[in-house]
Scaffold this active site. Structure first.
Site, PDB file in Angstrom:
ATOM      1  N   LYS A  97       0.840  -1.193   0.000  1.00 28.99           N
ATOM      2  CA  LYS A  97       0.000   0.000   0.000  1.00 28.99           C
ATOM      3  C   LYS A  97       0.884   1.255   0.000  1.00 28.99           C
ATOM      4  CE  LYS A  97      -4.396   0.406   2.293  1.00 28.99           C
ATOM      5  NZ  LYS A  97      -5.026   0.342   3.613  1.00 28.99           N
TER       6      LYS A  97
ATOM      7  N   THR B 274     -13.896   4.531  14.104  1.00 29.98           N
ATOM      8  CA  THR B 274     -15.109   4.385  14.920  1.00 29.98           C
ATOM      9  C   THR B 274     -14.839   3.367  16.015  1.00 29.98           C
ATOM     10  OG1 THR B 274     -16.418   4.842  12.991  1.00 29.98           O
ATOM     11  CG2 THR B 274     -17.560   3.802  14.832  1.00 29.98           C
TER      12      THR B 274
ATOM     13  N   PHE C  12     -17.430  11.757  10.120  1.00 28.88           N
ATOM     14  CA  PHE C  12     -18.781  11.461   9.619  1.00 28.88           C
ATOM     15  C   PHE C  12     -18.793  11.392   8.100  1.00 28.88           C
ATOM     16  CE2 PHE C  12     -19.130  13.655  13.701  1.00 28.88           C
ATOM     17  CZ  PHE C  12     -19.802  12.691  14.439  1.00 28.88           C
ATOM     18  N   LEU C  13     -17.653  11.010   7.530  1.00 29.60           N
ATOM     19  CA  LEU C  13     -17.599  11.013   6.064  1.00 29.60           C
ATOM     20  C   LEU C  13     -18.267   9.779   5.475  1.00 29.60           C
ATOM     21  CD1 LEU C  13     -15.114   8.933   5.131  1.00 29.60           C
ATOM     22  CD2 LEU C  13     -13.744  10.830   5.940  1.00 29.60           C
TER      23      LEU C  13
ATOM     24  N   GLU D 235     -18.445   7.253   2.212  1.00 33.83           N
ATOM     25  CA  GLU D 235     -17.563   6.819   1.133  1.00 33.83           C
ATOM     26  C   GLU D 235     -18.029   7.406  -0.186  1.00 33.83           C
ATOM     27  OE1 GLU D 235     -16.766   2.649   0.963  1.00 33.83           O
ATOM     28  OE2 GLU D 235     -16.331   2.595   3.097  1.00 33.83           O
TER      29      GLU D 235
ATOM     30  N   LYS E 109     -20.636   9.156  17.689  1.00 37.99           N
ATOM     31  CA  LYS E 109     -20.371   8.445  16.429  1.00 37.99           C
ATOM     32  C   LYS E 109     -21.271   7.213  16.280  1.00 37.99           C
ATOM     33  CE  LYS E 109     -18.669   6.946  12.749  1.00 37.99           C
ATOM     34  NZ  LYS E 109     -18.536   7.521  11.452  1.00 37.99           N
TER      35      LYS E 109
ATOM     36  N   GLY F 256     -25.850  -1.275   3.480  1.00 37.58           N
ATOM     37  CA  GLY F 256     -24.670  -2.140   3.559  1.00 37.58           C
ATOM     38  C   GLY F 256     -23.458  -1.281   3.843  1.00 37.58           C
TER      39      GLY F 256
ATOM     40  N   CYS G 236     -19.616   0.362   7.383  1.00 34.65           N
ATOM     41  CA  CYS G 236     -19.894   1.109   8.618  1.00 34.65           C
ATOM     42  C   CYS G 236     -21.181   0.688   9.315  1.00 34.65           C
ATOM     43  CB  CYS G 236     -19.930   2.603   8.324  1.00 34.65           C
ATOM     44  SG  CYS G 236     -18.435   3.174   7.527  1.00 34.65           S
TER      45      CYS G 236
ATOM     46  N   LYS H  74     -21.510  -3.031  10.715  1.00 31.67           N
ATOM     47  CA  LYS H  74     -20.509  -3.275  11.767  1.00 31.67           C
ATOM     48  C   LYS H  74     -20.784  -2.393  12.990  1.00 31.67           C
ATOM     49  CE  LYS H  74     -16.392  -1.100  10.992  1.00 31.67           C
ATOM     50  NZ  LYS H  74     -15.936  -0.196  12.018  1.00 31.67           N
TER      51      LYS H  74
END
Ligand code: UGA
Length: 470
Positions: A35, A120, A151-152, A154, A223, A276, A279, A282
């Site tokens: 990465k 989170t 609080f972004l 995707e 959160k 889905g 975030c 989970k």
């Protein structure tokens, strides 16, 4: 400000690039060599609007990459932890990566620094991070632990970061809060937005954004509670959509009617095939687990999750009711990502539905503008990955719309009609007007709205109430 961001996933990479754009000097730390090599070569491994531009703008100057966590900590005033917190088998958040970062940075704390949770995490994590650091000999007066949740969403992460509805700072001491205030000052004093290079302002942006200072524990809860509330809104509207289907009402009209109440609001009221992503599923499980641990049985969350799963199964039943038997049927699928605008397929309802269709003996031709590569690794060879919506429709018994990509809402309907073996569209995202679809010769199923079809085709097998249109 010199900042270290640990973890270069969605949150870390977006936060790092945005901090650099605010004018800070950022070291992004990751232990994944592959990465890091890709990032150093200028590649951006995720599909995020404006991220390539920001990375390109700051790479090598205000944005550097490293695998040396200790050195990055020594060089920084604030260390943001943005590593993964995947679910354990019991649904709790696995905090072992957070713990291992806390342990590793302890020895590099020599002067006052703040350690900030950006991932989170459940309530009490900040207490644990502090405890672990003290156990590993970090000097008690030289650091504070804060929570600064993100609080972004995707796909729009960069814009959400730079034009947030609010910035939440969970800090238990004033020196800690003041470091975080300084980091976000270009947003809260509005100066960032006056720069000619600022990322474009989205509709509805609050400028400058409000800054909310709370205790670390409250921020941790903010959160989890925010994500749980949004997921609850989606499950609520999906439940109402099911009632609409039973009585022949139209969820779109119902949403308009309830969403214009400013106390409710019209966002996150789109029915579909269930939420889905990496975030909501989970975080709901983790929130339920931590609530239980703290002595509260949060059953409302069980119901939110149950409705979400039922919504997917309900869609599958809709496919069956449209096609009767599924064995050897060819189904075109539009969308693999868990939502439009991203290449992420984690917990994607589209992938789960495709698996069910394959199990029932369908063959699937799937198209997604960004997520096909990732999906290929998850699905078996019975899925044919094609390069356009029209290819997916070619000779198909029906076309399913599973992701709300903008390009799926503007298809050439005549071309689509010609491609399909039978002009049946089953839309899990309500992208089309049922009347228009019927007028263009389709039998069109959607969510919470009457099925629309050409007059000469009987559909008395569907469990849904009909609204036959020509
Ligand atoms: C979500 C939250 O929206 C962010 O505020 C939060 O920061 C993020 O989780 C996180 O915790 O990191 P994200 O998972 O990227 O963001 O995606 P959303 O845009 O929230 O969508 C989640 C799911 O809900 C998608 O599957 C989407 O299709 C579905 N959805 C969303 C609906 O079915 N209906 C809606 O009205 C909105």
């Amino acid at each position: 400000m010199h900042i270290a961001v640990v973890g270069s996933g969605y949150v870390g990479l977006v936060a790092g690039a945005c901090f650099a754009d605010l004018g800070h000097t950022v070291i992004l730390v990751d232990n994944d060599e592959q990465k890091l090599a890709a990032l150093k070569a200028g590649q951006v491994p995720i599909h995020e609007k404006f991220l390539p531009e920001l990375v390109q703008r700051h790479r090598g100057s205000r944005l550097k990459y490293s695998d040396d966590l200790q050195e990055a900590v020594r060089a920084s005033k604030a260390i943001f932890i943005a590593v993964g917190t995947p679910p354990t088998e019991q649904g709790e958040a696995d905090l072992s990566y957070v713990e291992s970062v806390a342990r590793s940075i302890s020895g590099a704390i020599e002067d006052y620094k703040i350690v900030v949770e950006k991932s989170t995490v459940p309530v009490y994590t900040s207490d644990w991070v502090r405890k672990i650091m003290l156990r590993n000999a970090a000097p008690p007066d030289c650091f504070d632990v804060a929570s600064n949740p993100e609080f972004l969403r995707e796909g729009t992460g960069v814009t959400d970061f730079l034009y947030p509805d609010r910035i939440v700072i969970g800090a238990d001491t004033e020196p800690c809060a003041s470091v975080l205030r300084e980091i976000y000052a270009p947003l809260t004093d509005g100066s960032y937005y006056e720069r000619p290079t600022a990322v474009p302002r989205p509709d509805r942006a609050k400028i400058p954004p409000p800054l909310i200072v709370t205790s670390a524990k409250s921020a941790e809860l903010i959160k989890h509670a925010s994500n749980a509330f949004l997921a609850m809104k989606i499950s609520f509207i999906n439940a109402v959509a099911s009632v609409c289907e039973s009585v022949g009402a139209n969820i779109q009209q119902v949403c308009q009617g309830i969403g214009t109440d400013s106390r409710i609001g019209n966002r996150f009221l789109n029915p579909g095939i269930g939420y889905g992503g990496s975030c909501f599923p989970k975080d709901l499980m983790a929130f339920r687990a931590v609530a239980r641990e703290c002595g509260y049985d949060f059953r409302l969350l069980d119901e939110v999750m149950r409705i979400n799963e039922e919504q997917r199964l309900r869609f599958l039943r809709k496919v069956r009711s449209a096609l009767w038997t599924l064995r050897n049927k060819r189904v075109g699928v539009l969308g693999l990502a868990f939502k439009g605008g991203t290449d992420d397929i984690r917990e994607s309802p589209a992938i789960l539905l495709i698996r069910s269709l394959l199990q029932e003996g369908c063959t699937v031709a799937a198209y997604d503008p960004a997520a096909a590569e990732r999906a290929r690794a998850q699905l078996n060879s019975n899925v044919e990955f094609v390069n356009s919506a029209y290819e997916a429709a070619a000779d198909a018994d029906a076309l399913l719309i599973l992701t709300e990509w903008e390009e799926f809402a503007t298809l050439d309907l005549d071309r689509l009609h010609k491609q399909l073996k039978y002009p049946i569209v089953i839309d899990g995202r309500n992208l089309y007007d049922p009347e228009l679809m019927a007028a263009r010769g389709f039998t069109y199923y959607s969510v919470g709205r009457p099925t629309a079809m050409q007059e000469n085709i009987p559909d008395n097998t569907s469990p849904l109430k009909k609204n036959t249109k020509s």
